[in-house]
Motif scaffolding. Structure first.
Motif, PDB file in Angstrom:
ATOM      1  N   GLU A  17       0.652  -1.363   0.011  1.00 20.41           N
ATOM      2  CA  GLU A  17      -0.035  -0.051   0.054  1.00 20.41           C
ATOM      3  C   GLU A  17       0.722   1.295   0.157  1.00 20.41           C
ATOM      4  O   GLU A  17       0.385   2.383  -0.009  1.00 20.41           O
ATOM      5  N   GLY A  18       2.170   1.055  -0.055  1.00 22.27           N
ATOM      6  CA  GLY A  18       2.853   2.226  -0.026  1.00 22.27           C
ATOM      7  C   GLY A  18       3.347   2.934   1.377  1.00 22.27           C
ATOM      8  O   GLY A  18       3.779   3.926   1.433  1.00 22.27           O
ATOM      9  N   VAL A  19       2.931   2.397   2.387  1.00 18.92           N
ATOM     10  CA  VAL A  19       3.128   2.998   3.624  1.00 18.92           C
ATOM     11  C   VAL A  19       4.504   2.742   4.086  1.00 18.92           C
ATOM     12  O   VAL A  19       5.040   1.574   4.048  1.00 18.92           O
ATOM     13  N   ASP A  20       4.866   3.741   4.801  1.00 18.11           N
ATOM     14  CA  ASP A  20       6.213   3.875   5.412  1.00 18.11           C
ATOM     15  C   ASP A  20       6.431   2.869   6.462  1.00 18.11           C
ATOM     16  O   ASP A  20       6.048   3.082   7.650  1.00 18.11           O
ATOM     17  N   LEU A  21       7.148   1.560   6.322  1.00 14.14           N
ATOM     18  CA  LEU A  21       7.344   0.761   7.542  1.00 14.14           C
ATOM     19  C   LEU A  21       8.347   1.373   8.578  1.00 14.14           C
ATOM     20  O   LEU A  21       8.482   0.918   9.559  1.00 14.14           O
ATOM     21  N   GLN A  22       9.083   2.455   8.216  1.00 12.23           N
ATOM     22  CA  GLN A  22       9.948   2.917   9.390  1.00 12.23           C
ATOM     23  C   GLN A  22       9.281   4.154  10.084  1.00 12.23           C
ATOM     24  O   GLN A  22       9.879   4.608  10.896  1.00 12.23           O
ATOM     25  N   SER A  23       7.940   4.263  10.020  1.00 10.64           N
ATOM     26  CA  SER A  23       7.213   5.327  10.603  1.00 10.64           C
ATOM     27  C   SER A  23       7.100   4.764  12.157  1.00 10.64           C
ATOM     28  O   SER A  23       7.039   3.842  12.694  1.00 10.64           O
ATOM     29  N   PRO A  24       7.535   5.842  13.017  1.00  3.86           N
ATOM     30  CA  PRO A  24       7.625   5.780  14.536  1.00  3.86           C
ATOM     31  C   PRO A  24       6.102   5.763  14.878  1.00  3.86           C
ATOM     32  O   PRO A  24       6.094   5.314  16.017  1.00  3.86           O
TER      33      PRO A  24
END
Length: 224
Positions: free
Chosen positions: A99-106
């Motif tokens: 889905e293009g979500v940032d897996l590095q997001s805190p």
């Protein structure tokens, strides 16, 4: 200090024990670990981890296997719907990435796949208790890093036998890598070995060095 993480061997999850293949993997891993200068053995309380630790205990002569309850395998799913595949972190991260979500997001704990998921509760439990354990070994968490509070620079090596999920949660915290990102990129094989090296200099604050990650070469000749 060197900290060695070992995932359990091939399991029978229903009975929480090793299969015949898993016992063979554990025996081979034990021989591989004899070269690492290990002084202390730790294990998850679960049967499959303890059975993986036992051959090394016998081979090394280190009889005391110290149990870390917080390193039991993480659960996943909602409280009234455990082990629903839709909430498996390893399946969810692929969907999230697609889905293009940032897996590095805190803010990953608020992703729909992780919010209210028992996996998140158990991940936080591992990470909260990890620092208490590491401090007992001489490394105190200060902010994002670890301070060596040991009195000398003698090398010390410990091994921890546990699980794919709880080990990923532990590594995520120690290395400051968001759990979803590490979950997506680290698929630990049965008896896979990871080695972290903490700085030996008393008083030094540092990031642990990864000596070895996710190694399963000792199983090259084992039919899995």
């Amino acid at each position: 200090m060197r900290l060695i993480l070992v995932r359990h061997g091939d399991p029978n999850y229903e009975l929480d024990c090793l299969t015949e293949l898993g016992h063979r993997q554990a025996e081979i891993a034990a021989q591989r670990l004899l070269n690492e200068g290990i002084e202390e053995i730790y294990s998850s309380p679960m049967g499959r981890a303890r059975q993986t630790a036992q051959p090394f205990s016998q081979a090394s002569g280190i009889k005391n296997i110290q149990i870390l309850d917080f390193m039991k395998e993480i659960r996943y799913g909602l409280a009234d719907d455990l082990y629903n595949p839709d909430y498996s972190p390893w399946i969810a991260v692929d969907r999230i990435a697609a889905e293009g979500v940032d897996l590095q997001s805190p803010d990953w704990r608020n992703f729909p796949a992780f919010k209210d998921n028992t996996a998140t509760i158990d991940i936080d439990l591992v990470q909260a208790n990890a620092d208490k354990w590491l401090e007992s070994l001489g490394y105190k968490r200060e902010g994002l890093y670890y301070k060596n509070i040991r009195k000398d620079d003698k090398q010390f090596t410990a091994v921890l036998f546990s699980h794919g999920g709880s080990s990923t949660a532990l590594l995520s915290h120690i290395l400051n890598i968001p759990f979803p990102l590490l979950c997506a990129s680290l698929h630990i094989p049965h008896t896979g070995i990871t080695i972290l090296r903490f700085d030996r200099s008393p008083g030094k604050v540092s990031v642990p060095v990864v000596e070895l990650m996710n190694d399963g070469n000792h199983l090259r000749d084992v039919k899995c």
